[in-house]
Scaffold this motif. Structure first.
Motif, PDB file in Angstrom:
ATOM      1  N   GLU A 156      -4.517 -10.703  -6.441  1.00 33.12           N
ATOM      2  CA  GLU A 156      -3.060 -10.756  -6.558  1.00 33.12           C
ATOM      3  C   GLU A 156      -2.515  -9.612  -7.413  1.00 33.12           C
ATOM      4  OE1 GLU A 156      -5.026 -13.322  -6.950  1.00 33.12           O
ATOM      5  OE2 GLU A 156      -4.344 -14.895  -5.586  1.00 33.12           O
ATOM      6  N   LEU A 157      -3.373  -9.043  -8.278  1.00 37.43           N
ATOM      7  CA  LEU A 157      -2.893  -7.939  -9.108  1.00 37.43           C
ATOM      8  C   LEU A 157      -2.416  -6.783  -8.245  1.00 37.43           C
ATOM      9  CD1 LEU A 157      -5.483  -7.838 -12.017  1.00 37.43           C
ATOM     10  CD2 LEU A 157      -3.048  -8.341 -12.162  1.00 37.43           C
ATOM     11  N   GLU A 158      -3.246  -6.384  -7.278  1.00 40.29           N
ATOM     12  CA  GLU A 158      -2.836  -5.261  -6.434  1.00 40.29           C
ATOM     13  C   GLU A 158      -1.742  -5.684  -5.477  1.00 40.29           C
ATOM     14  OE1 GLU A 158      -6.487  -6.222  -6.635  1.00 40.29           O
ATOM     15  OE2 GLU A 158      -7.070  -4.905  -4.975  1.00 40.29           O
ATOM     16  N   GLU A 159      -1.844  -6.928  -5.013  1.00 42.15           N
ATOM     17  CA  GLU A 159      -0.825  -7.380  -4.070  1.00 42.15           C
ATOM     18  C   GLU A 159       0.541  -7.374  -4.729  1.00 42.15           C
ATOM     19  OE1 GLU A 159      -3.610 -10.135  -1.227  1.00 42.15           O
ATOM     20  OE2 GLU A 159      -2.404 -11.105  -2.748  1.00 42.15           O
ATOM     21  N   SER A 160       0.547  -7.829  -5.970  1.00 48.28           N
ATOM     22  CA  SER A 160       1.786  -7.828  -6.725  1.00 48.28           C
ATOM     23  C   SER A 160       2.295  -6.392  -6.889  1.00 48.28           C
ATOM     24  CB  SER A 160       1.520  -8.471  -8.079  1.00 48.28           C
ATOM     25  OG  SER A 160       2.690  -8.595  -8.792  1.00 48.28           O
ATOM     26  N   GLY A 200       6.214  -2.045  -5.318  1.00 47.84           N
ATOM     27  CA  GLY A 200       6.592  -0.679  -4.990  1.00 47.84           C
ATOM     28  C   GLY A 200       5.463   0.332  -4.918  1.00 47.84           C
ATOM     29  N   CYS A 201       4.209  -0.116  -4.985  1.00 43.79           N
ATOM     30  CA  CYS A 201       3.093   0.827  -4.889  1.00 43.79           C
ATOM     31  C   CYS A 201       2.513   0.824  -3.484  1.00 43.79           C
ATOM     32  CB  CYS A 201       1.962   0.424  -5.837  1.00 43.79           C
ATOM     33  SG  CYS A 201       2.369   0.509  -7.564  1.00 43.79           S
ATOM     34  N   SER A 202       1.907   1.948  -3.108  1.00 46.16           N
ATOM     35  CA  SER A 202       1.030   1.927  -1.946  1.00 46.16           C
ATOM     36  C   SER A 202      -0.289   1.335  -2.426  1.00 46.16           C
ATOM     37  CB  SER A 202       0.807   3.346  -1.447  1.00 46.16           C
ATOM     38  OG  SER A 202       0.206   4.098  -2.484  1.00 46.16           O
ATOM     39  N   ARG A 203      -1.228   1.114  -1.511  1.00 44.11           N
ATOM     40  CA  ARG A 203      -2.510   0.583  -1.965  1.00 44.11           C
ATOM     41  C   ARG A 203      -3.191   1.550  -2.921  1.00 44.11           C
ATOM     42  NH1 ARG A 203      -6.223  -3.184  -1.457  1.00 44.11           N
ATOM     43  NH2 ARG A 203      -5.242  -4.426   0.147  1.00 44.11           N
ATOM     44  N   TYR A 204      -3.080   2.833  -2.587  1.00 42.07           N
ATOM     45  CA  TYR A 204      -3.674   3.859  -3.438  1.00 42.07           C
ATOM     46  C   TYR A 204      -3.023   3.846  -4.830  1.00 42.07           C
ATOM     47  CZ  TYR A 204      -5.619   8.387  -4.631  1.00 42.07           C
ATOM     48  OH  TYR A 204      -6.300   9.397  -5.243  1.00 42.07           O
ATOM     49  N   GLY A 205      -1.693   3.710  -4.832  1.00 40.63           N
ATOM     50  CA  GLY A 205      -0.970   3.649  -6.104  1.00 40.63           C
ATOM     51  C   GLY A 205      -1.374   2.435  -6.911  1.00 40.63           C
ATOM     52  N   ALA A 206      -1.536   1.304  -6.235  1.00 44.02           N
ATOM     53  CA  ALA A 206      -1.943   0.087  -6.929  1.00 44.02           C
ATOM     54  C   ALA A 206      -3.324   0.274  -7.549  1.00 44.02           C
ATOM     55  CB  ALA A 206      -1.950  -1.099  -5.958  1.00 44.02           C
ATOM     56  N   ILE A 245       5.376 -12.923   5.184  1.00 43.91           N
ATOM     57  CA  ILE A 245       6.752 -12.516   4.867  1.00 43.91           C
ATOM     58  C   ILE A 245       6.724 -11.352   3.875  1.00 43.91           C
ATOM     59  CG2 ILE A 245       8.944 -13.255   3.855  1.00 43.91           C
ATOM     60  CD1 ILE A 245       8.198 -16.139   4.731  1.00 43.91           C
ATOM     61  N   ALA A 246       5.775 -11.418   2.927  1.00 44.27           N
ATOM     62  CA  ALA A 246       5.678 -10.370   1.912  1.00 44.27           C
ATOM     63  C   ALA A 246       5.079  -9.082   2.467  1.00 44.27           C
ATOM     64  CB  ALA A 246       4.829 -10.863   0.745  1.00 44.27           C
ATOM     65  N   GLY A 247       4.377  -9.192   3.596  1.00 42.49           N
ATOM     66  CA  GLY A 247       3.735  -8.006   4.161  1.00 42.49           C
ATOM     67  C   GLY A 247       2.298  -7.841   3.721  1.00 42.49           C
ATOM     68  N   LEU A 248       1.742  -8.888   3.105  1.00 40.06           N
ATOM     69  CA  LEU A 248       0.361  -8.801   2.640  1.00 40.06           C
ATOM     70  C   LEU A 248      -0.630  -9.174   3.741  1.00 40.06           C
ATOM     71  CD1 LEU A 248       0.901 -10.448  -0.850  1.00 40.06           C
ATOM     72  CD2 LEU A 248       0.617  -8.017  -0.351  1.00 40.06           C
ATOM     73  N   GLU A 249      -0.124  -9.796   4.801  1.00 41.13           N
ATOM     74  CA  GLU A 249      -0.980 -10.132   5.944  1.00 41.13           C
ATOM     75  C   GLU A 249      -0.306  -9.612   7.202  1.00 41.13           C
ATOM     76  OE1 GLU A 249      -3.849 -11.763   5.831  1.00 41.13           O
ATOM     77  OE2 GLU A 249      -3.812 -12.625   3.814  1.00 41.13           O
ATOM     78  N   ASP A 250      -1.123  -9.139   8.139  1.00 41.10           N
ATOM     79  CA  ASP A 250      -0.570  -8.691   9.423  1.00 41.10           C
ATOM     80  C   ASP A 250      -0.045  -9.875  10.203  1.00 41.10           C
ATOM     81  OD1 ASP A 250      -1.327  -6.153   8.850  1.00 41.10           O
ATOM     82  OD2 ASP A 250      -3.289  -6.346   9.818  1.00 41.10           O
ATOM     83  N   ILE A 251       0.910  -9.579  11.083  1.00 44.85           N
ATOM     84  CA  ILE A 251       1.455 -10.617  11.941  1.00 44.85           C
ATOM     85  C   ILE A 251       0.740 -10.507  13.288  1.00 44.85           C
ATOM     86  CG2 ILE A 251       3.541 -11.396  13.112  1.00 44.85           C
ATOM     87  CD1 ILE A 251       5.073 -10.094  10.713  1.00 44.85           C
ATOM     88  N   THR A 252       0.072 -11.581  13.687  1.00 50.37           N
ATOM     89  CA  THR A 252      -0.674 -11.526  14.937  1.00 50.37           C
ATOM     90  C   THR A 252       0.277 -11.498  16.134  1.00 50.37           C
ATOM     91  OG1 THR A 252      -2.434 -12.781  13.857  1.00 50.37           O
ATOM     92  CG2 THR A 252      -2.526 -12.617  16.248  1.00 50.37           C
ATOM     93  N   ALA A 299       5.815  -1.721   5.180  1.00 50.88           N
ATOM     94  CA  ALA A 299       4.918  -1.944   4.039  1.00 50.88           C
ATOM     95  C   ALA A 299       5.570  -2.894   3.038  1.00 50.88           C
ATOM     96  CB  ALA A 299       4.595  -0.614   3.361  1.00 50.88           C
ATOM     97  N   PRO A 300       4.738  -3.657   2.313  1.00 53.33           N
ATOM     98  CA  PRO A 300       5.294  -4.628   1.356  1.00 53.33           C
ATOM     99  C   PRO A 300       6.330  -4.001   0.428  1.00 53.33           C
ATOM    100  CG  PRO A 300       2.905  -4.798   1.408  1.00 53.33           C
ATOM    101  CD  PRO A 300       3.276  -3.686   2.332  1.00 53.33           C
ATOM    102  N   LYS A 301       6.058  -2.779  -0.015  1.00 53.30           N
ATOM    103  CA  LYS A 301       6.947  -2.186  -1.018  1.00 53.30           C
ATOM    104  C   LYS A 301       8.323  -1.858  -0.457  1.00 53.30           C
ATOM    105  CE  LYS A 301       5.098   2.482  -0.393  1.00 53.30           C
ATOM    106  NZ  LYS A 301       5.844   3.683  -0.787  1.00 53.30           N
ATOM    107  N   ASN A 302       8.415  -1.774   0.869  1.00 54.23           N
ATOM    108  CA  ASN A 302       9.706  -1.430   1.457  1.00 54.23           C
ATOM    109  C   ASN A 302      10.463  -2.636   2.018  1.00 54.23           C
ATOM    110  OD1 ASN A 302       9.269   1.288   0.886  1.00 54.23           O
ATOM    111  ND2 ASN A 302       8.059   1.536   2.756  1.00 54.23           N
ATOM    112  N   ARG A 303       9.977  -3.830   1.734  1.00 60.86           N
ATOM    113  CA  ARG A 303      10.648  -5.010   2.278  1.00 60.86           C
ATOM    114  C   ARG A 303      11.703  -5.565   1.336  1.00 60.86           C
ATOM    115  NH1 ARG A 303       6.483  -8.522   5.971  1.00 60.86           N
ATOM    116  NH2 ARG A 303       5.494  -6.718   6.953  1.00 60.86           N
ATOM    117  N   ASN A 304      11.701  -5.057   0.122  1.00 58.77           N
ATOM    118  CA  ASN A 304      12.598  -5.556  -0.916  1.00 58.77           C
ATOM    119  C   ASN A 304      12.516  -7.070  -1.099  1.00 58.77           C
ATOM    120  OD1 ASN A 304      14.324  -5.254  -3.035  1.00 58.77           O
ATOM    121  ND2 ASN A 304      16.186  -5.304  -1.798  1.00 58.77           N
ATOM    122  N   VAL A 305      11.267  -7.530  -1.208  1.00 61.86           N
ATOM    123  CA  VAL A 305      11.051  -8.925  -1.564  1.00 61.86           C
ATOM    124  C   VAL A 305      10.326  -8.933  -2.914  1.00 61.86           C
ATOM    125  CG1 VAL A 305      10.856  -9.645   0.828  1.00 61.86           C
ATOM    126  CG2 VAL A 305       8.792  -9.073  -0.447  1.00 61.86           C
TER     127      VAL A 305
END
Ligand SMILES: Nc1ncnc2c1ncn2[C@@H]1O[C@H](COP(=O)(O)OP(=O)(O)OP(=O)(O)O)[C@@H](O)[C@H]1O
Ligand SMILES: [Mg+2]
Lengths: 286, 361
Positions: free
Chosen positions: A176-180, A185-191, B49-56, B71-77
């Protein structure tokens, strides 16, 4: 259950158990340290004192052997070579190996585990079987007797080592640390760079130190791939030990041996705090 | 702030499908709670919803933008995780400011927003502390602070209170509710605690085995559960179920032969039915269904009676105190509009027929 019982148990066995543990620790340390002690002692003896029977613990110490060997330019140059190669291969392998370890730990790739095992398995190949082909390749590329050659050669066994160690370290971190970070606002690389690397610093540093020690002591590849310019300390020791013409010079051998060990010890003492933290707290929760 | 629409979303891990077509439309500013048993796919849906899992298959739309490949970072959630996921190497201030720094917001603005959030959440004295020097409740607040500084379109919570003790959980529950009322941000809140869902949400979505079993305002789910599953899930202590065969038009014959009179005047489509009664809907009378009291548990404001009826355990909740003693035989009645009759054996997808306009039992 044990948490209730243990304070009582601890109190009863406390004092005796503590003493026994300390005694055991001292004995084990003595067993491990004695050869080093003897090496340092021997390096400080005059040649006549080295072979007395029974061996003496009391003698007039001399640093003549050190002076003599340091005068010979090749020892100090080899020392510098060893530092360059150990630091270079250590740093390179920690960068590549930790990223590879992270990918194996986190990115869902089909067959990631198999891939990891194969890379680990490659370490099972006897180094001697790799040394000769490596030499041939290096000669074709005009890369013999160069620092970069040794650095790359060492990476072949250091990267799998780092990768595997860091992989299990990264797995112990909550996902969850990286997911958070990625939602924040990070890419995976940034995280990885902003969150995972700072958290893993103790682990990364201790792994770096172990890698550098492995590179520091490496003999076979150094022997095969270098001859004068980029040659390292272990090669020098091997040369002294294997001097069939003059016979082994024990004074020289132990002096150079001490020179090899001392930087490692000093380094380990300096980073001790990090080392222990890195080894002890795998998971950095909360 | 924004709407959130989920259109027929599927999720499969390899060949294992865990979400089987979920659709949900969430209004701007609405607070929706996802509840359901462990493994039913709540977290999976939230993570999609957060973008952490792909949508099948299917679409997720935030506002008027399909975000399937965003990408999750661009969803503003913003998301609050069960284990808080605070960055251990940063102090509270930096933790809360992190999402803003990632967006390269001016320093002064970051400062202002972090201080505002800290004030709202009572974190001001803790701003310089590292997460490891905080209690569970304080960590939880920091995680919320990190989410609110963003002023996101959608808030996502995945069981944010389940690591707290009971008392703190109740306190944080009302803080979350207050926060939602104040900020009015669209919220999806995952929990397996139905009380949490009922008390917090404008709308509760009950999931089961990768589908939505029923959705609606909390009290609607309580009053009109569409299936035995929902009936069992919502309400505490849980609904009592009596299974049996219909005989003579309006008599329920239980497994051991006991005959219970049901409200007359309705048609049953099937012979095998389940009758559900909430513990608080039983009334003690001179006549009615007989039951033998086994345990009395008074809490002062109400008393829970455990009784055996036809070899089955039933729970009865009566207001105040009671003179009933263990071993005594009591008689239970239920107002017919409070009786739930489930006509399908399978819990999922079954239809319930409410006896709204029917008379007494
Ligand atoms: N990475 C994964 N690979 C395969 N299956 C998974 C994966 N993640 C989740 N699942 C499966 O998907 C289903 C739904 O999981 P999910 O975590 O969404 O459940 P949940 O409703 O959040 O449960 P809980 O209340 O226990 O958190 C489970 O059966 C789980 O085993
Ligand atoms: Mg979950």
């Amino acid at each position: 259950m044990t948490s209730i019982a243990s304070p009582i148990l601890k109190r009863r066995s406390g004092r005796l158990g503590h003493k026994v543990r300390i005694a055991a620790g001292v004995i084990v340390s003595l067993i491990f340290l004695f050869p080093i002690y003897w090496m340092v002692l021997t390096s400080l003896k005059q040649p006549v004192d080295i072979f007395t029977t029974p061996p003496t613990f009391f003698f007039e110490p001399t640093i003549a052997t050190y002076v003599e060997y340091f005068r010979r330019a090749d020892i100090s140059r080899r020392l510098i070579n060893t530092i360059i190669v150990a630091a270079g291969s250590g740093v390179l392998s920690i960068i590549v190996g930790s990223m590879a370890g992270y990918a194996l730990a986190r990115v869902r790739i089909r067959g990631a585990t198999t891939m990891g095992l194969l890379i680990l398995l490659s370490r099972g190949v006897p180094p001697i079987a790799l040394a000769v082909p490596m030499f041939l390749v290096a000669r074709k590329l005009g890369l013999t007797d160069k620092h970069i050659t040794l650095i790359l050669a060492y990476c072949t066994f250091l990267i799998p080592y780092v990768m595997w160690l860091m992989r299990s370290f990264f797995i112990s971190l909550p996902r969850e640390l990286e997911e958070s970070a990625m939602i924040d606002g990070c890419s995976r690389y940034g995280a990885f760079l902003k969150i995972i690397v700072p958290i893993s610093l103790p682990g990364l540093l201790s792994t770096l130190i172990f890698s550098m020690i492995l590179a520091w002591e490496e003999l076979l590849f150094a022997l095969v791939l270098t001859n004068r310019y980029a040659s390292t300390i272990p090669v020098a020791i091997a040369g002294i030990a294997g001097d069939t013409i003059n016979g082994a010079n024990w004074g020289a051998l132990t002096a150079v041996g001490t020179i090899t060990v001392v930087p490692v010890v000093i380094f380990a003492l300096l980073v001790q705090k990090w080392l222990i933290r890195g080894l002890a707290d795998g998971a950095t929760k909360g | 702030m924004s709407t959130l629409d989920i259109h027929n979303v599927y999720k499969a891990y390899g060949s294992v499908e865990v979400l089987h077509g979920v659709s949900l439309n969430i209004k701007d500013g609405e607070f929706v709670a996802l509840v359901g048993p462990s493994g039913c796919g709540k977290s999976t849906l939230l993570r999609m919803i957060a973008g952490l899992e792909d949508i099948t298959a299917g679409d997720i739309v935030i506002g008027d933008r399909i975000v399937n490949d965003v990408a999750p970072k661009n969803r503003n959630v913003a998301m609050v995780f069960q284990n808080y996921a605070l960055y251990p190497h940063m102090n509270v201030r930096d933790n809360m400011g992190f999402p803003l720094r990632q967006r390269r917001m001016p320093k002064a603005e970051i400062e202002r927003r972090v201080n505002d959030a800290a004030r709202i959440l009572g974190l001001e004295p803790l701003l310089e502390r590292k997460p490891r020097a905080l209690s569970g409740g304080q960590r939880q607040r920091v995680a919320m602070g990190r989410a609110i500084v963003r002023e996101p379109n959608v808030f996502l919570f995945d069981e944010p209170l389940s690591n707290l003790d009971a008392k703190l959980r109740v306190q944080m529950r009302s803080e979350i509710k207050e926060l939602h009322q104040r900020l009015g941000i669209t919220t999806v809140y995952v929990t397996h605690d139905q009380i949490e869902a009922m008390t917090l949400a404008d709308r509760v979505v009950v999931m089961n085995g990768g589908i939505i079993e029923q959705e609606g305002p909390p009290l609607e789910l309580y009053d009109k559960p569409a299936s035995r599953f929902v009936a069992a899930f919502i309400g505490s202590p849980p609904m009592n179920f009596l299974e049996g065969e219909i005989a003579d038009g309006a008599v329920l014959v239980l497994a051991d032969g006991t005959r219970l009179q049901l409200p007359a005047g309705r048609q049953y489509r099937r012979a095998h039915v389940t009758v559900g009664v909430r513990p608080e809907h039983f009334e003690l009378h001179e006549t009615g269904w007989p039951a033998t009291v086994s345990v009395i548990e008074p809490t002062g404001s109400e008393t829970q009676i455990t009784a055996r009826m036809a070899g089955q355990i039933v729970r009865i909740l009566v207001r105040g105190r009671t003179l009933v003693m263990p071993g005594e035989v009591i008689h239970l009645q239920v107002r017919s509009e409070l009786l739930h009759i489930f006509e399908d054996e399978v819990a999922r997808g079954s239809r319930v027929l409410h006896l709204q306009e029917k008379q007494y039992a």
